[in-house]
Write a protein that holds these residues in place. Structure first.
Motif, PDB file in Angstrom:
ATOM      1  N   PRO A 118      -4.306   7.454  -2.411  1.00  0.00           N
ATOM      2  CA  PRO A 118      -4.161   6.296  -1.519  1.00  0.00           C
ATOM      3  C   PRO A 118      -4.319   5.008  -2.328  1.00  0.00           C
ATOM      4  O   PRO A 118      -5.364   4.774  -2.945  1.00  0.00           O
ATOM      5  CB  PRO A 118      -5.298   6.486  -0.519  1.00  0.00           C
ATOM      6  CG  PRO A 118      -6.303   7.337  -1.219  1.00  0.00           C
ATOM      7  CD  PRO A 118      -5.546   8.199  -2.186  1.00  0.00           C
ATOM      8  N   THR A 119      -3.291   4.173  -2.347  1.00  0.00           N
ATOM      9  CA  THR A 119      -3.190   3.087  -3.327  1.00  0.00           C
ATOM     10  C   THR A 119      -3.006   1.741  -2.645  1.00  0.00           C
ATOM     11  O   THR A 119      -2.301   1.629  -1.636  1.00  0.00           O
ATOM     12  CB  THR A 119      -2.002   3.348  -4.266  1.00  0.00           C
ATOM     13  OG1 THR A 119      -2.174   4.620  -4.896  1.00  0.00           O
ATOM     14  CG2 THR A 119      -1.892   2.268  -5.330  1.00  0.00           C
ATOM     15  N   LEU A 120      -3.623   0.712  -3.233  1.00  0.00           N
ATOM     16  CA  LEU A 120      -3.470  -0.658  -2.752  1.00  0.00           C
ATOM     17  C   LEU A 120      -3.173  -1.555  -3.947  1.00  0.00           C
ATOM     18  O   LEU A 120      -3.869  -1.503  -4.966  1.00  0.00           O
ATOM     19  CB  LEU A 120      -4.743  -1.127  -2.053  1.00  0.00           C
ATOM     20  CG  LEU A 120      -4.685  -2.488  -1.349  1.00  0.00           C
ATOM     21  CD1 LEU A 120      -3.670  -2.457  -0.208  1.00  0.00           C
ATOM     22  CD2 LEU A 120      -6.060  -2.884  -0.833  1.00  0.00           C
ATOM     23  N   ALA A 121      -2.113  -2.373  -3.818  1.00  0.00           N
ATOM     24  CA  ALA A 121      -1.723  -3.300  -4.885  1.00  0.00           C
ATOM     25  C   ALA A 121      -1.594  -4.704  -4.317  1.00  0.00           C
ATOM     26  O   ALA A 121      -1.253  -4.893  -3.133  1.00  0.00           O
ATOM     27  CB  ALA A 121      -0.409  -2.876  -5.527  1.00  0.00           C
ATOM     28  N   CYS A 122      -1.858  -5.690  -5.163  1.00  0.00           N
ATOM     29  CA  CYS A 122      -1.765  -7.087  -4.736  1.00  0.00           C
ATOM     30  C   CYS A 122      -0.999  -7.895  -5.780  1.00  0.00           C
ATOM     31  O   CYS A 122      -1.304  -7.818  -6.983  1.00  0.00           O
ATOM     32  CB  CYS A 122      -3.168  -7.674  -4.559  1.00  0.00           C
ATOM     33  SG  CYS A 122      -3.180  -9.408  -4.025  1.00  0.00           S
ATOM     34  N   ALA A 123      -0.008  -8.666  -5.311  1.00  0.00           N
ATOM     35  CA  ALA A 123       0.746  -9.566  -6.181  1.00  0.00           C
ATOM     36  C   ALA A 123      -0.036 -10.865  -6.313  1.00  0.00           C
ATOM     37  O   ALA A 123      -0.051 -11.700  -5.398  1.00  0.00           O
ATOM     38  CB  ALA A 123       2.136  -9.819  -5.615  1.00  0.00           C
ATOM     39  N   LEU A 124      -0.710 -11.057  -7.443  1.00  0.00           N
ATOM     40  CA  LEU A 124      -1.515 -12.256  -7.642  1.00  0.00           C
ATOM     41  C   LEU A 124      -0.646 -13.487  -7.842  1.00  0.00           C
ATOM     42  O   LEU A 124      -1.012 -14.593  -7.423  1.00  0.00           O
ATOM     43  CB  LEU A 124      -2.437 -12.060  -8.849  1.00  0.00           C
ATOM     44  CG  LEU A 124      -3.414 -10.869  -8.767  1.00  0.00           C
ATOM     45  CD1 LEU A 124      -4.235 -10.788 -10.047  1.00  0.00           C
ATOM     46  CD2 LEU A 124      -4.315 -10.991  -7.545  1.00  0.00           C
ATOM     47  N   ALA A 152      -5.135  -0.476  -7.506  1.00  0.00           N
ATOM     48  CA  ALA A 152      -6.187   0.506  -7.721  1.00  0.00           C
ATOM     49  C   ALA A 152      -6.049   1.618  -6.700  1.00  0.00           C
ATOM     50  O   ALA A 152      -5.446   1.435  -5.622  1.00  0.00           O
ATOM     51  CB  ALA A 152      -7.569  -0.136  -7.625  1.00  0.00           C
ATOM     52  N   ALA A 153      -6.619   2.787  -7.038  1.00  0.00           N
ATOM     53  CA  ALA A 153      -6.566   3.936  -6.134  1.00  0.00           C
ATOM     54  C   ALA A 153      -7.654   4.929  -6.487  1.00  0.00           C
ATOM     55  O   ALA A 153      -7.916   5.152  -7.674  1.00  0.00           O
ATOM     56  CB  ALA A 153      -5.202   4.623  -6.212  1.00  0.00           C
ATOM     57  N   PRO A 154      -8.296   5.523  -5.477  1.00  0.00           N
ATOM     58  CA  PRO A 154      -9.093   6.718  -5.751  1.00  0.00           C
ATOM     59  C   PRO A 154      -8.159   7.912  -5.911  1.00  0.00           C
ATOM     60  O   PRO A 154      -7.069   7.936  -5.336  1.00  0.00           O
ATOM     61  CB  PRO A 154      -9.956   6.853  -4.497  1.00  0.00           C
ATOM     62  CG  PRO A 154      -9.120   6.253  -3.416  1.00  0.00           C
ATOM     63  CD  PRO A 154      -8.336   5.144  -4.057  1.00  0.00           C
ATOM     64  N   TRP A 197       0.843  -1.198   0.000  1.00  0.00           N
ATOM     65  CA  TRP A 197       0.000   0.000   0.000  1.00  0.00           C
ATOM     66  C   TRP A 197       0.879   1.249   0.000  1.00  0.00           C
ATOM     67  O   TRP A 197       2.058   1.213   0.361  1.00  0.00           O
ATOM     68  CB  TRP A 197      -0.966   0.015   1.182  1.00  0.00           C
ATOM     69  CG  TRP A 197      -0.318   0.130   2.548  1.00  0.00           C
ATOM     70  CD1 TRP A 197       0.098  -0.877   3.352  1.00  0.00           C
ATOM     71  CD2 TRP A 197      -0.017   1.342   3.238  1.00  0.00           C
ATOM     72  NE1 TRP A 197       0.645  -0.396   4.513  1.00  0.00           N
ATOM     73  CE2 TRP A 197       0.581   0.972   4.479  1.00  0.00           C
ATOM     74  CE3 TRP A 197      -0.189   2.691   2.952  1.00  0.00           C
ATOM     75  CZ2 TRP A 197       1.018   1.920   5.404  1.00  0.00           C
ATOM     76  CZ3 TRP A 197       0.231   3.631   3.873  1.00  0.00           C
ATOM     77  CH2 TRP A 197       0.823   3.237   5.080  1.00  0.00           C
ATOM     78  N   GLY A 198       0.277   2.334  -0.419  1.00  0.00           N
ATOM     79  CA  GLY A 198       1.032   3.582  -0.459  1.00  0.00           C
ATOM     80  C   GLY A 198       0.100   4.764  -0.632  1.00  0.00           C
ATOM     81  O   GLY A 198      -1.099   4.611  -0.898  1.00  0.00           O
ATOM     82  N   VAL A 199       0.652   5.941  -0.486  1.00  0.00           N
ATOM     83  CA  VAL A 199      -0.104   7.169  -0.713  1.00  0.00           C
ATOM     84  C   VAL A 199       0.839   8.222  -1.280  1.00  0.00           C
ATOM     85  O   VAL A 199       1.980   8.354  -0.828  1.00  0.00           O
ATOM     86  CB  VAL A 199      -0.780   7.665   0.591  1.00  0.00           C
ATOM     87  CG1 VAL A 199       0.254   7.969   1.672  1.00  0.00           C
ATOM     88  CG2 VAL A 199      -1.640   8.899   0.325  1.00  0.00           C
TER      89      VAL A 199
END
Length: 442
Positions: A181-187, A195-197, A133-135
């Motif tokens: 504000p961002t969230l990423a997932c390593a599938l 994705a992020a708003p 996650w990050g921002v």
């Protein structure tokens, strides 16, 4: 030479236009865009010193927190460790407007000054979790212009004569900030999604207020001041995918939606000083990005991004010409493509050098050149250089410099009856962008 001594052709035209409520509107349409939009339309070439030095290439090359958060939400999974990046950029455009017609000719340099561009980004990784996650909080674009009015005389600049004969002095400024504000997932070991708003904040000033309809008082048609504005909020979103291969190639795909802003609101006044309330709409366009990078040569990395900016479907940019009330319907911009190239050389374990080149198409159709001559959007080539030095194991300093190559655009003064024989308006511009910052890894 007094204003009363202007050629009769100009005087007759102004009187005819005033009857149609278009006198100043046509003049303003020539120069209605502010004068230091820096690169990809209203967007900066790069976000933060590392990304800027790479010419903005980041969709398939996550080298730093700011660039990854700004251009591809999924790519933050590709960062090697958690980090916080801080930066401050300074943009200095060099601008000039020259015009001739109706027996007058003159040239006027602008003095927009230096505009600051802050950057802050944080990415947190957990080696035991697929989630990252990050921002990011950063300036994504804006503009500034500052031209004095032209005095009457043999060397008068006709387009900058005081209203209603010309536009008068031009002052405009805009600041556009974005929070992601961002969230990423390593599938899998190779594929990540994110994705992020997007939360946007913008402040726009324009004097004269060419974004809205003109005022009609004292038998004149003029535009009032547009400095009585406040910050406005906008919202959007972005999604992305990031894929690595075993053959030293990395790929990225991103989509950033339109950024929908509330209406710009201005407390203005008319020629008598009476209060006037004005509104205007301006959204940021959707962006599609495709990127790739190659790391197969020891200590070298090459990255390239291709982006599509959909100005043709963004409020304030779509539409063209004048509305019945004399306000401008829109710029009539087309969608544009930009290509960003970046090269990183790891000179030593502590030193890294970066080089970038950005090419961007012009959003201005040839038929609408007059309506955009005051902007710097016709700059197409941007060269960047920068570097990083690792001062300590977890602390690295960065610097980047970008130069937008000098460009000029010329077109005739166009009246409702057609181009004026022997007339011309020429806008000349270049730009310099210096950014410094640091990264702390943890």
């Amino acid at each position: 030479m007094s204003l009363q001594a202007l050629p009769s052709a100009l005087t007759n035209w102004l009187q005819a236009c005033a009857k149609r409520h278009l006198a100043v509107a046509l003049v303003v349409a020539t120069l209605w865009m502010p004068a230091d939009m820096f690169a990809q339309g209203i967007f900066l070439t790069g976000i933060g010193p590392v990304n800027q030095a790479m010419g903005g290439a980041a969709v398939g090359a996550p080298l730093d927190a700011a660039g990854a958060l700004a251009w591809n939400s999924a790519s933050i999974s590709g960062l090697t460790t958690s980090e916080m990046e801080l930066g401050l950029g300074l943009v200095l455009p060099t601008i000039n407007i020259a015009s001739q017609g109706f027996g007058l000719a003159g040239s006027t340099p602008g003095e927009p000054g230096v505009s600051p561009v802050p950057t802050m980004a944080v990415v947190v990784k957990d080696d035991c979790s697929p989630w990252t996650w990050g921002v990011g909080v950063y300036g994504v674009g804006g503009f500034a212009s500052n031209y004095p009015a032209s005095a009457a005389g043999p060397n008068a600049n006709p387009i900058l004569l005081p209203q209603p004969l010309g536009l008068g002095r031009i002052y405009s400024q805009a600041e556009i900030y974005q929070v992601t504000p961002t969230l990423a997932c390593a599938l899998t070991d190779h594929l990540s999604v994110g994705a992020a708003p997007n939360i946007n904040l913008a402040h726009v000033q324009a004097d004269p207020l060419f974004l809205a309809s003109p005022n009609f008082a004292l038998n004149q048609v003029t535009y009032g001041p547009g400095d009585g504005s406040r910050y406005v909020w906008g919202i959007g979103f972005q999604v992305g995918a990031y894929y690595t291969t075993d053959a030293d190639w990395r790929f990225g795909l991103s989509y950033k939606s339109n950024q929908w802003f509330e209406a710009l609101r201005f407390y203005s006044n008319d020629q008598t000083g009476a209060p006037v309330y004005k509104e205007a709409n301006l959204d940021l366009p959707a962006i599609v990005g495709l990127g790739a990078s190659y790391v197969g040569i020891e200590r070298w990395l090459y990255a390239v991004d291709v982006r599509w900016f959909d100005y043709a479907n963004a409020a304030g940019f779509r539409g063209t010409g004048l509305q019945p009330d004399g306000s401008i319907a829109g710029l009539g911009w087309k969608g544009v493509v930009s290509v960003s190239n970046g090269l990183q050389w790891e000179v030593t374990d502590c030193w890294k050098l970066r080089f970038g080149y950005t090419f961007v198409d012009s959003p201005i159709p040839a038929s609408l050149t007059q309506f955009n001559l005051g902007s710097t959007l016709f700059m197409q080539h941007f060269l960047s250089i920068g570097g990083s030095y690792q001062i300590r194991d977890n602390f690295t300093a960065h610097v980047a410099y970008t130069h937008g190559l000098r460009a000029a655009e010329t077109g005739p003064i166009i009246l409702p009856t057609g181009p004026v024989a022997g007339s011309s308006i020429t806008a000349t511009t270049s730009a310099d962008f210096l950014t410094a910052g640091c990264t702390v890894q943890f």
